[in-house]
Design a protein around this motif. Structure first.
Motif, short mmCIF file in Angstrom:
data_model
loop_
_atom_site.label_atom_id
_atom_site.label_comp_id
_atom_site.label_asym_id
_atom_site.label_seq_id
_atom_site.Cartn_x
_atom_site.Cartn_y
_atom_site.Cartn_z
N VAL A 1 -13.28 3.93 -5.39
CA VAL A 1 -13.55 5.37 -5.34
C VAL A 1 -12.51 6.02 -4.43
N HIS A 2 -11.72 6.90 -4.98
CA HIS A 2 -10.72 7.61 -4.18
C HIS A 2 -11.38 8.84 -3.58
N GLY A 3 -11.81 8.74 -2.33
CA GLY A 3 -12.42 9.90 -1.69
C GLY A 3 -13.74 9.60 -1.04
N TRP A 4 -14.76 10.40 -1.39
CA TRP A 4 -16.00 10.43 -0.62
C TRP A 4 -17.18 9.98 -1.46
N ILE A 5 -18.08 9.28 -0.80
CA ILE A 5 -19.34 8.91 -1.45
C ILE A 5 -20.47 9.40 -0.54
N VAL A 6 -21.37 10.18 -1.10
CA VAL A 6 -22.50 10.69 -0.33
C VAL A 6 -23.79 10.28 -1.04
N ALA A 7 -24.63 9.56 -0.33
CA ALA A 7 -25.93 9.16 -0.89
C ALA A 7 -26.99 9.66 0.08
N ASP A 8 -27.64 10.78 -0.29
CA ASP A 8 -28.56 11.43 0.66
C ASP A 8 -29.69 10.50 1.09
N ALA B 1 -5.15 11.37 -4.66
CA ALA B 1 -6.04 12.53 -4.67
C ALA B 1 -7.41 12.06 -4.18
N PHE B 2 -8.30 12.97 -3.90
CA PHE B 2 -9.64 12.52 -3.54
C PHE B 2 -10.70 13.31 -4.32
N TRP C 1 -16.01 7.28 3.28
CA TRP C 1 -14.78 8.01 2.95
C TRP C 1 -13.62 7.05 3.11
N GLY C 2 -12.76 6.98 2.13
CA GLY C 2 -11.59 6.12 2.23
C GLY C 2 -10.59 6.47 1.16
N GLN C 3 -9.37 6.02 1.39
CA GLN C 3 -8.31 6.27 0.42
C GLN C 3 -7.74 4.96 -0.04
N THR D 1 -7.63 2.25 3.49
CA THR D 1 -8.61 1.64 2.57
C THR D 1 -9.87 1.23 3.33
N LEU D 2 -11.01 1.55 2.76
CA LEU D 2 -12.29 1.12 3.33
C LEU D 2 -12.86 0.07 2.37
N SER D 3 -12.79 -1.18 2.79
CA SER D 3 -13.28 -2.27 1.92
C SER D 3 -14.67 -2.68 2.39
N VAL D 4 -15.60 -2.66 1.48
CA VAL D 4 -16.99 -2.94 1.85
C VAL D 4 -17.49 -4.14 1.04
N ALA D 5 -18.02 -5.12 1.77
CA ALA D 5 -18.51 -6.32 1.09
C ALA D 5 -19.94 -6.12 0.60
N SER D 6 -20.39 -7.06 -0.20
CA SER D 6 -21.70 -6.92 -0.84
C SER D 6 -22.84 -6.91 0.17
N GLY D 7 -23.91 -6.28 -0.21
CA GLY D 7 -25.10 -6.24 0.63
C GLY D 7 -25.06 -5.18 1.71
N SER D 8 -23.95 -4.49 1.84
CA SER D 8 -23.85 -3.46 2.88
C SER D 8 -24.55 -2.18 2.42
#
Lengths: 414, 335
Positions: free
Chosen positions: B320-327, B302-303, B184-186, B171-178
């Motif tokens: 979000v199960h999987g990947w987030i891409v923000a160009d 699944a991702f 990528w995380g499961q 698990t990738l836990s991200v706090a606010s303001g980051s």
């Protein structure tokens, strides 16, 4: 008589000017502004089953290369079906295919020894035996990378995409002057022209290889036209006429082999011209009436189809000029006549206009080879002749309903 | 015949030849005739940076077993430590292999590290690249220059800059303001309380594979749309509605609170996913994506991917199960 000749020359100059403006706009748009992204960043654990068809006719020089490349694919084996279609081969292709099929369960060959020879017929037979919805096609001289299948398949996450096309990069560019010029030609055609047409939501083309389509869509349109010399252009137009879209994957690159001899190039160009013009004659009017295409898309599609008609047009304009000269009535101001040649030479005569090639070379970081651009001058007359021969073929095909003989481009791999 | 004619012809010939001279030189002594490079082995992998570093250091270790320090071909220094404790505001240069744990106090700076144990970074720690085989904790306001990767779970504190890529097998836990570019995380989770899902009931089912709309389309709240949607305009999915297929919009797409899409979401404009909404497939937008509080993408085991050609904004309690891409960068919304 003189008036008709003058009018004709003016029309040809007008067509040249339209192409010049088009090439300039497309080139500039590639250079600046937002470029539409492809779908290859979509990583998805739910991948669809895929059939990869490899049409082969006397391909023993390259058969192992493409099969090895596909076996090297990172796509899950249980979702991948490879169908090499041995199409009336007289060399060792069948033996190679049999050997690979014996070693790998997901290689399911198809042997064609009867019926019409040619890629469209081979694809139709392969479509009949496969059951997967997503179908990719690679010609036998192509070497897709390990991620190519996955990346191309991601396009079908978009329910409006009927076909997808990757970028083609010659691997034998250094062989001869011709291959070096063809390599530049491909740079311009894919890196700039296809990408910008995709960005602007115009009509990027399905090139018949290094790409794929939905099986159900292809079958619903009657499969591939066996009479077509350019089955890829034919499918492209029919997809757009049915409301589907084609995605272009500029970052999904695949090596191919380009012709190394002028004779092979002449035959290739003649076949492309024949195929394009067949499609223009058969489907051009439908394109103009299509309710699915916006006016700009219609114009783009028409210009793509007309592209192989322009060299004969240019030749006819030159003949008209000559006639007028002999009749002592030179048509227009000499400066305008000069403009005709300059526009033709710089913007159209070489098929991949200099501007597009130049920008593509810069984007690809291949700048020194752009010094070869002036050599395209020598291809000018050559292209005119090959394309004009193709147009004559197409006219005979359409008028007399002739079955074209499939002309395969020879291989040069060493 | 006057000498002018041959002179003019010679000059003309020379002038014609001039444009060809550089090309002739390139043909005789090619400087740029190699095929465009294509890496045939390349496979898209969100964790490619960490994999490359691990491979590099493994090769280094194999070449010089037991060595405490070495240099890579590019001149970078590689050192190995048992434990690494970095004091406040201390700087560690070069690449470090840490066989146990890494503990960096507030304000420390580390170039690159591969930590076999756990890694704990205090507030305002700056790090260029970090591969961690244990658990990884980032304190508030840390700055990642390039990437972090973890074989287990990662906890990211408030206001961190996660660089180009932050990936976790767990698990990738991200706090606010980051802020981030790729996660990528499961799964990937943003901290916060998920909102409650809409309890609107399903009413109507339309039974076709895909509905094509020439313009925009609006699905009323609470409806069940039994097919996918392709619309050549903006699309609005009402609160609590369910779409049983993919959704493609040529314009912007709004997915209402508590709505559910049982397929991919493809959008030529921006996508706004409401609170508590759920998308089972991928989300692809040619502009921006915003995900409301408590919304979820993909499913356990699944991702899937959220891709935005511009920005991604994640609300609190998003999964979000999987990947987030923000160009062009992404951000986790404040509280």
């Amino acid at each position: 008589m003189d008036l008709i000749l003058k009018l004709w020359v003016c029309i040809v100059v007008g067509v040249m000017a339209i192409f010049a403006v088009r090439h300039w706009l497309i080139s500039m748009r590639r250079l600046v502004g937002f470029q539409r992204p492809f779908y290859h960043d979509l990583l998805d654990s739910d991948l669809p089953a895929v059939s990869v068809i490899v049409p082969m006719h006397n391909e023993d020089m390259v058969a192992e290369q493409i099969l090895d490349a596909l076996l090297h694919s990172a796509y899950p084996k249980h979702l991948l079906e490879i169908i090499p279609v041995d199409d009336h081969s007289e060399d060792g292709t069948a033996a190679i295919v049999r050997r690979y099929a014996a070693q790998h369960a997901h290689i399911k060959p198809l042997f064609r020894n009867g019926g019409l020879r040619g890629k469209p017929a081979a694809l139709n037979d392969a479509l009949a035996v496969t059951t997967h919805e997503i179908v990719l096609v690679f010609d036998a001289d192509y070497t897709p990378g390990a991620d190519a299948v996955r990346a191309l398949v991601t396009a079908f996450a978009d329910p409006e995409v009927g076909a997808v096309m990757g970028r083609v990069v010659p691997h034998n560019g250094r062989s001869t002057l011709l291959t070096r010029l063809l390599e530049l030609d491909r740079f311009g055609g894919y890196q700039v022209d296809q990408q910008t047409r995709y960005t602007l939501d115009l009509v990027p083309q399905f090139g018949g290889t290094a790409g794929g389509f939905r099986r159900s869509v292809a079958l619903s349109m009657g499969g591939f036209a066996v009479r077509a010399s350019a089955e890829d252009t034919d499918l492209t137009v029919r997809l757009y006429l049915s409301g589907w879209k084609i995605a272009y994957a500029n970052r999904v690159e695949c090596y191919e082999e380009v012709p190394e001899t002028w004779d092979a190039r002449f035959r290739q160009l003649r076949r492309w011209s024949r195929g394009h013009n067949q499609v223009l004659l058969r489907l051009g009017p439908s394109l103009l009436r299509s309710r699915y295409l916006r006016p700009l898309q219609r114009a783009d599609a028409l210009l793509i189809l007309v592209v192989y008609l322009v060299p004969p047009l240019l030749l006819s304009a030159l003949a008209a000029e000559m006639l007028l000269f002999l009749r002592g009535d030179l048509v227009l101001l000499p400066s305008l006549l000069l403009a005709l040649f300059i526009v033709a030479y710089n913007e159209f005569g070489n098929f991949a206009p200099f501007l597009q090639i130049g920008i593509a070379g810069v984007l690809d970081g291949a700048e020194s080879r752009l010094l070869l651009l002036p050599f395209f001058f020598f291809g000018f007359l050559f292209n005119q002749l090959a394309v004009t021969r193709g147009l004559v073929d197409a006219l005979i095909d359409v008028v007399w309903q002739r079955d074209p003989e499939w002309v395969k481009t020879p291989r040069f791999i060493r | 015949m006057s000498f002018h004619v041959p002179l003019l012809l010679t000059l003309f010939g020379a002038a014609v030849l001039v444009p060809f001279m550089p090309g002739i030189k390139e043909l005789r002594r090619p400087r740029d005739n190699a095929s465009l490079p294509i890496d045939s082995d390349y496979v898209r992998n969100p964790r490619q940076f960490a994999i490359a570093l691990r491979r590099l250091l493994m090769e280094q270790a194999l070449q010089a077993p037991g060595a405490a320090a070495a240099r890579l071909p590019n001149g970078e220094r590689v050192a190995t430590r048992r434990d690494l404790r970095v004091r406040a505001d201390e700087t560690v240069k070069g690449i470090v292999g840490v066989s146990r744990d890494l503990d960096a106090a507030a304000g420390a700076s580390i170039q690159e590290a591969w930590v076999w144990g756990d890694a704990t970074l205090g507030a305002r720690v700056r790090i260029r690249g970090l591969a961690c085989d244990g658990r990884l904790v980032l304190g508030p306001d840390c700055k990642v220059g390039r990437w972090i990767d973890c074989e287990h779970d990662v906890d990211v504190g408030t206001g961190c800059d996660l660089g180009t890529s932050a990936t976790a097998v767990g698990t990738l836990s991200v706090a606010s303001g980051s802020t981030f570019r790729r996660l990528w995380g499961q799964p990937v989770r943003t901290l916060g309380t998920p909102s409650t899902e809409s309890d609107a009931e399903a009413q109507v089912t339309v039974g076709e594979d895909v509905i094509w709309a020439a313009d925009g389309l609006s699905v009323p709240g609470g409806r069940v749309f039994g097919s996918g949607i392709v619309a050549h305009g903006p699309v609005r999915i009402g609160s609590g509605a369910i779409v049983r297929g993919p959704v493609k919009a040529e314009g912007d797409l709004v997915i209402g609170d508590g709505a559910r899409i049982e397929g991919n979401v493809i959008c030529r404009g921006s996508v706004r996913i409401g609170s508590g909404a759920r998308v089972d497939g991928n989300v692809f937008a040619e502009r921006d994506v915003s995900v409301g509080s408590g919304a979820s993408i993909g499913r356990h085991g699944a991702f899937k991917t959220i891709y935005a050609a511009r920005t991604v904004v994640l609300g609190p309690g998003v999964t979000v199960h999987g990947w987030i891409v923000a160009d062009r960068g992404g951000k986790v919304q404040e509280g």
